[in-house]
Design a protein around this motif. Structure first.
Motif, PDB file in Angstrom:
ATOM      1  N   VAL A   6       0.876  -1.171   0.000  1.00 64.13           N
ATOM      2  CA  VAL A   6       0.000   0.000   0.000  1.00 64.13           C
ATOM      3  C   VAL A   6       0.914   1.221   0.000  1.00 64.13           C
ATOM      4  O   VAL A   6       1.755   1.381   0.879  1.00 64.13           O
ATOM      5  CB  VAL A   6      -0.934   0.019   1.223  1.00 64.13           C
ATOM      6  N   ILE A  46      -1.472  -1.145  -4.128  1.00 63.11           N
ATOM      7  CA  ILE A  46      -2.646  -0.290  -3.935  1.00 63.11           C
ATOM      8  C   ILE A  46      -2.110   1.123  -3.774  1.00 63.11           C
ATOM      9  O   ILE A  46      -1.220   1.366  -2.952  1.00 63.11           O
ATOM     10  CB  ILE A  46      -3.456  -0.709  -2.698  1.00 63.11           C
ATOM     11  N   ILE A 164      -6.882   1.040   5.002  1.00 61.65           N
ATOM     12  CA  ILE A 164      -6.624   0.050   3.957  1.00 61.65           C
ATOM     13  C   ILE A 164      -5.521  -0.910   4.389  1.00 61.65           C
ATOM     14  O   ILE A 164      -5.638  -2.135   4.247  1.00 61.65           O
ATOM     15  CB  ILE A 164      -6.254   0.752   2.636  1.00 61.65           C
ATOM     16  N   SER A 165      -4.449  -0.370   4.946  1.00 61.80           N
ATOM     17  CA  SER A 165      -3.306  -1.210   5.329  1.00 61.80           C
ATOM     18  C   SER A 165      -3.663  -2.197   6.424  1.00 61.80           C
ATOM     19  O   SER A 165      -3.171  -3.333   6.436  1.00 61.80           O
ATOM     20  CB  SER A 165      -2.142  -0.329   5.794  1.00 61.80           C
ATOM     21  N   VAL A 171      -1.443  -7.461   3.769  1.00 61.81           N
ATOM     22  CA  VAL A 171      -0.594  -6.329   3.406  1.00 61.81           C
ATOM     23  C   VAL A 171       0.784  -6.536   4.035  1.00 61.81           C
ATOM     24  O   VAL A 171       0.905  -6.736   5.243  1.00 61.81           O
ATOM     25  CB  VAL A 171      -1.201  -4.993   3.874  1.00 61.81           C
ATOM     26  N   CYS A 174       3.822  -0.997   3.758  1.00 60.40           N
ATOM     27  CA  CYS A 174       3.123   0.286   3.666  1.00 60.40           C
ATOM     28  C   CYS A 174       4.190   1.361   3.489  1.00 60.40           C
ATOM     29  O   CYS A 174       5.052   1.531   4.354  1.00 60.40           O
ATOM     30  CB  CYS A 174       2.297   0.531   4.919  1.00 60.40           C
TER      31      CYS A 174
END
Length: 264
Positions: A6, A46, A164-165, A171, A174
């Motif tokens: 991300v 993402i 989101i993360s 994930v 980041c």
């Protein structure tokens, strides 16, 4: 092992914040070229980006972060429409560059799916996992609907990064891409002799040259807070200089790079 990254492109990285609607096209292209390389190596990306001079200047002028002010509500509502349109325009520079580098993408403007501001906003984050394999979902900080008399507010890209993360599955990385600085510094980056902090832990001081005249979403302080929050659920959370996007691949492949690793 395939990474799920991300990534946020800071508004000050991809635009000149001092000039209205001034994209840094060469920077955008260099990052998108690196994203293409990352995707071709089997990883997932993402992508979130900031507003920079496409959002902050107008939002500051009409105090959009504070919600509706009855004395200037008509002008504010016009500004909301303009900022949303300008953010779509900025996103277009990013997605066009991704397309030119062979990457398909889908754009999810928060004004279409999110309600509320801060890290407790409401919205279906599953949309970011429903895109076809190899497609990059893209979103950004935006003016969104909020409940009550405020009517609207600004949802920061940093809050999108946190949710989101932490809420999407698997994930692994980041990455916050910054402009003109290698990561967190021990003094404001514009001070001679400032040095990179390779590891930053929650509770340590944040040195900044944050310009509140241009930034309406909290600057590096909010990034640090959200990054620390993310690090409690994601092992690799980093601040990296976006002018050196090759460092993202180095981080994925080698486990480290020049930048600041964030620990909760």
């Amino acid at each position: 092992m395939a990474a799920k990254v991300v990534m946020k492109l800071g508004g000050g990285l991809i635009t000149d914040k001092s000039s209205f609607k001034a994209p840094k096209k060469e920077i955008i292209d260099s990052i998108c070229k690196e994203i293409s390389k990352i995707i071709s190596n089997g990883h997932t990306v993402i992508l979130i980006h900031g507003a920079g001079s496409f959002g902050h200047l107008l939002a500051k002028e009409w105090s959009l972060a504070g919600g509706m002010n009855p004395e200037i509500s008509e002008q504010q509502r016009e500004a909301v429409i303009r900022v949303r349109s300008d953010m779509i325009e900025l996103c277009g520079y990013v997605t066009n560059s991704l397309n030119l580098h062979g990457i398909k993408c889908e754009v999810f403007p928060p004004s279409d799916w999110a309600v509320g501001t801060g890290s407790n906003f409401n919205g279906d984050l599953a949309i970011f996992e429903k895109v076809p394999k190899g497609t990059v979902p893209v979103s950004f900080g935006d003016v969104v609907i909020v409940g009550g008399e405020a009517e609207f507010g600004i949802l920061s890209g940093d809050d999108l990064m946190a949710r989101i993360s932490l809420e999407l599955s698997s994930v692994s990385h980041c990455v916050f891409l910054l402009g003109d600085v290698d990561g967190m510094m021990d003094m404001p980056p514009n001070v001679e002799g400032s040095k990179l902090i390779p590891i930053w832990r929650a509770g340590e001081s944040v040195e900044t040259a944050h310009n509140s005249e241009q930034d309406v979403t909290g600057g590096i302080e909010l990034k640090a807070a959200r990054a620390s929050q993310i690090s409690r659920g994601v092992n690799e959370v980093w601040f990296i200089n976006g002018n050196h996007p090759e460092r993202i691949s180095q981080l994925i492949e080698e486990g480290t790079t020049i930048g600041t690793k964030i620990l909760g």
